[in-house]
Design an enzyme around this catalytic site. Structure first.
Site, mmCIF file in Angstrom:
data_model
loop_
_atom_site.group_PDB
_atom_site.id
_atom_site.type_symbol
_atom_site.label_atom_id
_atom_site.label_comp_id
_atom_site.label_asym_id
_atom_site.label_seq_id
_atom_site.Cartn_x
_atom_site.Cartn_y
_atom_site.Cartn_z
ATOM 1 N N SER A 131 6.064 1.288 6.739
ATOM 2 C CA SER A 131 5.350 1.287 7.768
ATOM 3 C C SER A 131 6.144 0.723 9.136
ATOM 4 C CB SER A 131 3.865 0.564 7.713
ATOM 5 O OG SER A 131 3.368 0.895 8.794
ATOM 6 N N LYS A 185 -0.227 1.307 1.223
ATOM 7 C CA LYS A 185 0.171 1.880 2.373
ATOM 8 C C LYS A 185 -1.103 2.896 2.972
ATOM 9 C CE LYS A 185 2.690 3.355 5.777
ATOM 10 N NZ LYS A 185 2.628 4.739 6.057
ATOM 11 N N HIS A 188 -3.717 0.637 4.410
ATOM 12 C CA HIS A 188 -3.332 0.373 5.787
ATOM 13 C C HIS A 188 -3.248 1.351 6.791
ATOM 14 C CE1 HIS A 188 0.139 0.828 8.583
ATOM 15 N NE2 HIS A 188 0.201 -0.386 8.760
ATOM 16 N N ASN A 189 -2.951 2.618 6.441
ATOM 17 C CA ASN A 189 -3.063 3.324 7.516
ATOM 18 C C ASN A 189 -4.540 3.980 7.630
ATOM 19 O OD1 ASN A 189 -0.243 3.939 7.149
ATOM 20 N ND2 ASN A 189 -0.530 6.085 6.620
ATOM 21 N N GLU A 192 -5.357 1.501 10.184
ATOM 22 C CA GLU A 192 -4.830 1.823 11.428
ATOM 23 C C GLU A 192 -5.657 2.863 12.243
ATOM 24 O OE1 GLU A 192 -1.194 4.747 12.407
ATOM 25 O OE2 GLU A 192 -0.697 2.954 11.017
#
Length: 484
Positions: A131, A185, A188-189, A192
């Site tokens: 990222s 990940k 995380h996205n 986000e």
């Protein structure tokens, strides 16, 4: 004859691949590159990589021959079938113990499958989230590796060298087996998506409720970035307001209000449904993007459907203070929900996730990097068995402090008819999570009434199920046992 001198090879020379290669070269690693389109490889070697030790190959066999053993090959290709095709092409040329690394945005279930499949063939697989976009890849991304733990010692130094550093600690550490790296990940996205939508709602309230201009909004976000909301996304938001088009007007107001997406936020929401986790804020952020894409319908509807006619009398400075608190409180809920999803996935897949380490990995290089992540790391370092982030004393205190302002922002936005789906979803989660007795007993009574689905009783042990013949005609036969 090709001499095996390269520390690592990389396939896929789009922007992320190129910048990772240059980053590795900067840190003293010799890198070989290969691309399906030879011209792209030549352009890279003769352009950005000119003067470096990076070596490019037109033939896959020569590329593989250039790598030290065990061979380490990183794939930066489009997620999905393209990754499998490259792996199939590589397999005949590899030896036992060679390592394939997927650094793309793959769904974690594919990484689960690839780890197992390649292990059976004698190869080692790492699925790693990367990222930080183009800048992060070039100067230090957040790297989240998972897969075959036996492969980690052979890539650890490379990954931790090129990763972002915060307090001299690399934003990279081993996550767990199988698809754990890509799962982290994915979450995380999803976070986000939530952060971006929360910021967008704050902007909407500033512009349409307070009538603020771009300069004032930019200054407000810049001020927030010096406080507890200090983060990459708040920082770039403050900068966006200052950029002007050729006519001197803010470019922001000329951008079509229809948000795109690549699907990773949707993956997070779908997985939360599968895992039974109330990921309400992130899901609302995904739905907000879907709604934004209905631009023509919304324009037509705006001519037919009326909102509230009144207007609230607001003290601008007071409302902005409230909005800062509301944004911070909702951000806490977003991360709390993300960590809830990580915890249930860890239980279901047998991953021993280090939640404090994950927060450390997200502190630099990645899109959601922020000061706030230090507090999350502290919470999980203090209590590794923390049930929920909102129960950590630091965050409990913060939510209690913010909630009056948070409620004022939501109630005012409702009165004014300005949508705040993620700010509101976060507050509803907070109220639901802190409520000892919810009205779900009514839902379960209804299920038993029309479908004989049974229910549990508060005055009996968990696991005992009951059925009531609500109409006197249903009998004692049930359709199945209680399922919470």
């Amino acid at each position: 004859m090709i001499e095996a001198t390269a520390d690592i090879g990389l396939i896929g020379l789009a922007v992320m691949g190129q910048n990772l290669v240059l980053n590795m070269n900067d840190h003293g690693y010799k890198v070989s590159v290969y691309n399906r389109t030879t011209e792209a490889m030549r352009d890279f070697i003769n352009g950005p990589a000119r003067g470096t030790s990076v070596q490019g190959f037109e033939l896959l066999t020569d590329f593989i021959a250039s790598l030290k053993r065990p061979r380490r090959i990183m794939l930066m290709v489009k997620a999905g079938g393209a990754v499998d095709k490259v792996i199939e092409t590589l397999e005949p040329h590899l030896d036992d113990g060679d390592i394939i690394i997927d650094g793309g945005n793959s769904v974690y279930s594919d990484s689960n499958r690839r780890t197992e499949m390649l292990s059976l063939k004698g190869f080692r697989f790492i699925g790693t989230g990367v990222s930080g976009g183009e800048e992060g890849a070039r100067h230090g991304p957040s790297i989240m590796p998972g897969g075959d733990i036996e492969a980690w010692p052979f890539v650890k130094d490379i990954f931790q060298s090129i990763a972002a550093k915060v307090d001299n600690v690399p934003c990279c550490d081993w996550v767990g087996g199988g698809g754990a790296g890509h799962y982290v990940k994915m979450v995380h996205n999803g976070i986000e998506y939530g952060d971006m939508q929360l910021i967008s709602e704050a902007y909407h309230l500033m512009k349409d409720m307070l009538g603020m201009n771009a300069n004032d909004m930019g200054a407000t976000f810049a001020k927030w970035n010096r406080g507890k909301l200090d983060s990459y996304l708040i920082e770039i938001t403050s900068q966006i307001f200052w950029v002007r088009d050729d006519d001197g007007e803010p470019i922001l107001e000329k951008i079509r209000d229809s948000a795109g997406q690549k699907g990773t936020g949707k993956w997070t929401s779908v997985d939360a449904l599968d895992q039974g986790i109330p990921l309400t804020l992130i899901s609302e952020a995904v739905f907000a993007r879907f709604l934004s894409s209905l631009k023509e319908e919304r324009v037509a509807a705006s001519r037919v459907l009326n909102g509230p006619r009144g207007s609230a009398v607001l003290n601008r400075d007071a409302f902005l203070n409230d909005l800062e608190e509301a944004l911070y409180a909702a951000k806490i809920i977003s991360y709390a929900q993300g960590y809830m999803l990580l915890k249930v996935a860890a239980d279901n897949y047998g991953w021993n996730l280090n939640y404090a380490a994950i927060a450390h990995m997200w502190r630099g290089g990645c899109i959601i990097r922020s000061r706030f992540l230090n507090d999350i790391a502290d919470a999980y370092s203090t209590d590794r068995n923390l049930k929920n982030l909102v129960l950590a004393p630091f965050f409990t205190k913060a939510l209690h402090h913010a909630q009056d302002a948070w409620r004022r922002v939501i109630s005012t936005s409702v009165q004014m008819g300005i949508p705040t789906p993620t700010l509101t979803a976060a507050l509803h989660f907070f109220d639901g999570y802190r409520t000892a007795k919810l009205p779900a007993n009514m839902v379960q009574a209804q299920r038993d009434f029309f479908g004989a689905h049974t229910y549990e009783r508060l005055d009996r042990p968990r696991g005992e199920v009951f059925h009531t013949n609500w109409t006197g005609k249903g009998g004692e036969v049930t359709s199945g046992s209680y399922d919470a």
